[in-house]
Design a protein around this motif. Sequence first.
Motif, PDB file in Angstrom:
ATOM      1  N   ILE A 281       0.696  -1.262   0.035  1.00  0.00           N
ATOM      2  CA  ILE A 281      -0.051  -0.113  -0.149  1.00  0.00           C
ATOM      3  C   ILE A 281       0.821   1.244  -0.073  1.00  0.00           C
ATOM      4  N   GLN A 282       2.241   1.014   0.354  1.00  0.00           N
ATOM      5  CA  GLN A 282       2.795   2.384   0.565  1.00  0.00           C
ATOM      6  C   GLN A 282       3.187   3.059  -0.759  1.00  0.00           C
ATOM      7  N   PRO A 283       3.363   2.390  -1.993  1.00  0.00           N
ATOM      8  CA  PRO A 283       3.327   3.274  -3.282  1.00  0.00           C
ATOM      9  C   PRO A 283       2.005   4.023  -3.367  1.00  0.00           C
ATOM     10  N   GLY A 284       0.936   3.435  -2.855  1.00  0.00           N
ATOM     11  CA  GLY A 284      -0.233   3.905  -3.257  1.00  0.00           C
ATOM     12  C   GLY A 284      -0.772   5.080  -2.045  1.00  0.00           C
ATOM     13  N   MET A 285      -0.027   5.238  -1.060  1.00  0.00           N
ATOM     14  CA  MET A 285      -0.454   5.904  -0.043  1.00  0.00           C
ATOM     15  C   MET A 285      -0.744   7.636  -0.405  1.00  0.00           C
ATOM     16  N   LEU A 286       0.228   8.190  -1.691  1.00  0.00           N
ATOM     17  CA  LEU A 286       0.025   9.247  -2.134  1.00  0.00           C
ATOM     18  C   LEU A 286      -1.554   9.467  -2.692  1.00  0.00           C
ATOM     19  N   GLN A 287      -2.006   8.331  -3.381  1.00  0.00           N
ATOM     20  CA  GLN A 287      -3.258   8.180  -3.810  1.00  0.00           C
ATOM     21  C   GLN A 287      -4.462   8.250  -2.626  1.00  0.00           C
ATOM     22  N   VAL A 288      -4.296   7.434  -1.768  1.00  0.00           N
ATOM     23  CA  VAL A 288      -4.965   7.499  -0.476  1.00  0.00           C
ATOM     24  C   VAL A 288      -5.159   8.714  -0.199  1.00  0.00           C
ATOM     25  N   VAL A 289      -4.154   9.454   0.279  1.00  0.00           N
ATOM     26  CA  VAL A 289      -4.286  10.840   0.996  1.00  0.00           C
ATOM     27  C   VAL A 289      -5.091  11.881  -0.140  1.00  0.00           C
ATOM     28  N   LYS A 290      -4.493  11.580  -1.327  1.00  0.00           N
ATOM     29  CA  LYS A 290      -5.486  12.452  -2.536  1.00  0.00           C
ATOM     30  C   LYS A 290      -6.979  12.019  -2.348  1.00  0.00           C
ATOM     31  N   ASP A 291      -7.434  10.972  -2.124  1.00  0.00           N
ATOM     32  CA  ASP A 291      -8.731  10.666  -2.649  1.00  0.00           C
ATOM     33  C   ASP A 291      -9.415  11.182  -1.127  1.00  0.00           C
ATOM     34  N   PHE A 292      -8.704  11.048   0.095  1.00  0.00           N
ATOM     35  CA  PHE A 292      -9.409  11.602   1.104  1.00  0.00           C
ATOM     36  C   PHE A 292      -9.185  13.218   1.499  1.00  0.00           C
ATOM     37  N   GLY A 293      -8.553  13.776   0.595  1.00  0.00           N
ATOM     38  CA  GLY A 293      -8.233  15.325   0.516  1.00  0.00           C
ATOM     39  C   GLY A 293      -7.569  15.615   1.681  1.00  0.00           C
ATOM     40  N   VAL A 294      -6.526  14.912   2.240  1.00  0.00           N
ATOM     41  CA  VAL A 294      -5.524  15.338   3.350  1.00  0.00           C
ATOM     42  C   VAL A 294      -4.030  15.378   2.683  1.00  0.00           C
ATOM     43  N   GLY A 295      -3.406  15.898   3.641  1.00  0.00           N
ATOM     44  CA  GLY A 295      -1.823  16.135   3.265  1.00  0.00           C
ATOM     45  C   GLY A 295      -1.007  15.033   3.317  1.00  0.00           C
TER      46      GLY A 295
END
Length: 406
Positions: free
Chosen positions: A36-50
Motif C-alpha cells: 500500500i505504501q506506493p499507493g499512499m499518495l493516492q490514498v491521501v489524495k482521495d481523502f483530501g488530506v496532506g
Amino acid sequence: MSTSYTPAAAMTRRHWLFPLSLVLFEFATYIAHDMIQPGMLQVVKDFGVGSDWVSTSLTAYLLGGMTLQWLLGPLSDQLGRRPVMLVGVALFVTTCLLTLWVQSIEQFILMRFLQGISLCFIGAVGYATIQEAFAETLSLKMMALMANIALIAPLLGPVAGAAFIHLAPWKSMFGLFALLAALALWGLWRAMPETAGNRGQRFSSERLLTDYRHVLGNRRTLCGSLAIGFSALPLLAWVAQSPVILMQDGGMTPWQYGLAQVPIFVSLIIGNLLLGKISGRVSIERPLWLGVWPIIGGLALAAAAAVIDPHQWLFSVAGLSLYAFGTGLINAGLYRLTLFSSPVGKGTVAAAVGMITIALYAGGIELAKQLYLHGGNGAFSLYNALAGVLWLGLMGWFLRTRPVSV
C-alpha cells in the motif's frame, strides 16, 4: 494442566505445514503495508488530506502491533498457543475486508491500527511456538527460511503496489490481503502444534504482573530487546518515509520507487540465506559479530552520501543494501538469545520483546519523519546511523554478559 512438548530435531511433511502457514500470515501482514505504501499518495489524495498522513499509516499499523502484546503472550501461556493464534488471524481477515468500506482518512487509519494488532500474534504467539517446537539449530534455519519468504513482501510489495494502483482501486488490495490470511488460517488450524507448557492453568492478573516484573527486571532481556529494535529501525524508517523521499521530493515514478527498493530487500534475503547456511556450523554468536561491519559500514555510507549530496539516491540505496545484508545475518540469532535470556514463559517474554521493539519502531519512525521534514535527507540518514551505533553497543553488552551455561 501442564504439558511438555519435545522440540523437533528433523522435519516431516506435517511439521512443514505449520511454519509455511505462519509465514504466509506474516507475508500477508507485511504486504499489507509494503504494497500500500506506493499507493499512499493516492490514498491521501482521495481523502483530501496532506502527505503528512503517508507515514502515519505505518505508525498506526505498528501501534496496533504494540497494543495487545502485553496480554496475548501470557494468555497463550495459559490458554494455549493455537486458539489465541487462530483468533488473531481471523481478526486480520475481518479488518482487511472492512477496509473496503472506509470513507475517510480517519477510518482508514483506524483500520490500519486494527490490522496492526495482527503483529502481536506473530511475535508473541507464532515466533514463541516456532522456538519451542524446534531444536536450536533447526529453529535458526527455520526462522531464516521464514524471513526469506516473508521478505518477498517488502521486495515485491512496492513494485506490485505501484503496478496494482494502475490496474485497480487501491481498496481492492485489502481483498487480496484477506484472501492470503484466510489460506494461512486454514493451514494453522490443520498443523499448528500446542507447545504451551502451562496450558490449562487459571489465568491470573497477579501471576501476569509477577511474570512481567521478572522479565522487565531482567537487564539482559531489556538490552536484547532494545538491540533488536535499533537494528531494524533504519529499515522501517526508510520503508515509512521513502515514498515521500523518493516520489514526492525525489520526483520518482511509483515504478522507479519500487525498483529502488529491490537491492535493499534482496540484500536482506541474501543475509538470511547465509545465516541459514552457516547455522549449526558456527556458534549462535558468530553471525551476530559478522553482521557488525556491513551494518555499521552501510549506515555510515548512506549517511555520508546524504550529507554530501541530499538529492542523490544511488549511494544511499547502496549503503542501506549493505546494512540490510548485515541485518539478515543477525535477526534470528539475536531474537532467540533474547527470548531465552529469561526463564519466564516464552509467550510472556515474546510479548515483552514485542512491546519494547514495536514501541521503539513507532516512536522512532515518527522522530525520523520529523527529522526529515526539518533537516532533510542528511538528518534522516544520520539518525539511522546513530541507531546502528546504539544497536552495536547494546548487542556487545548483551553478548558479553551471556552466561556460559546458556
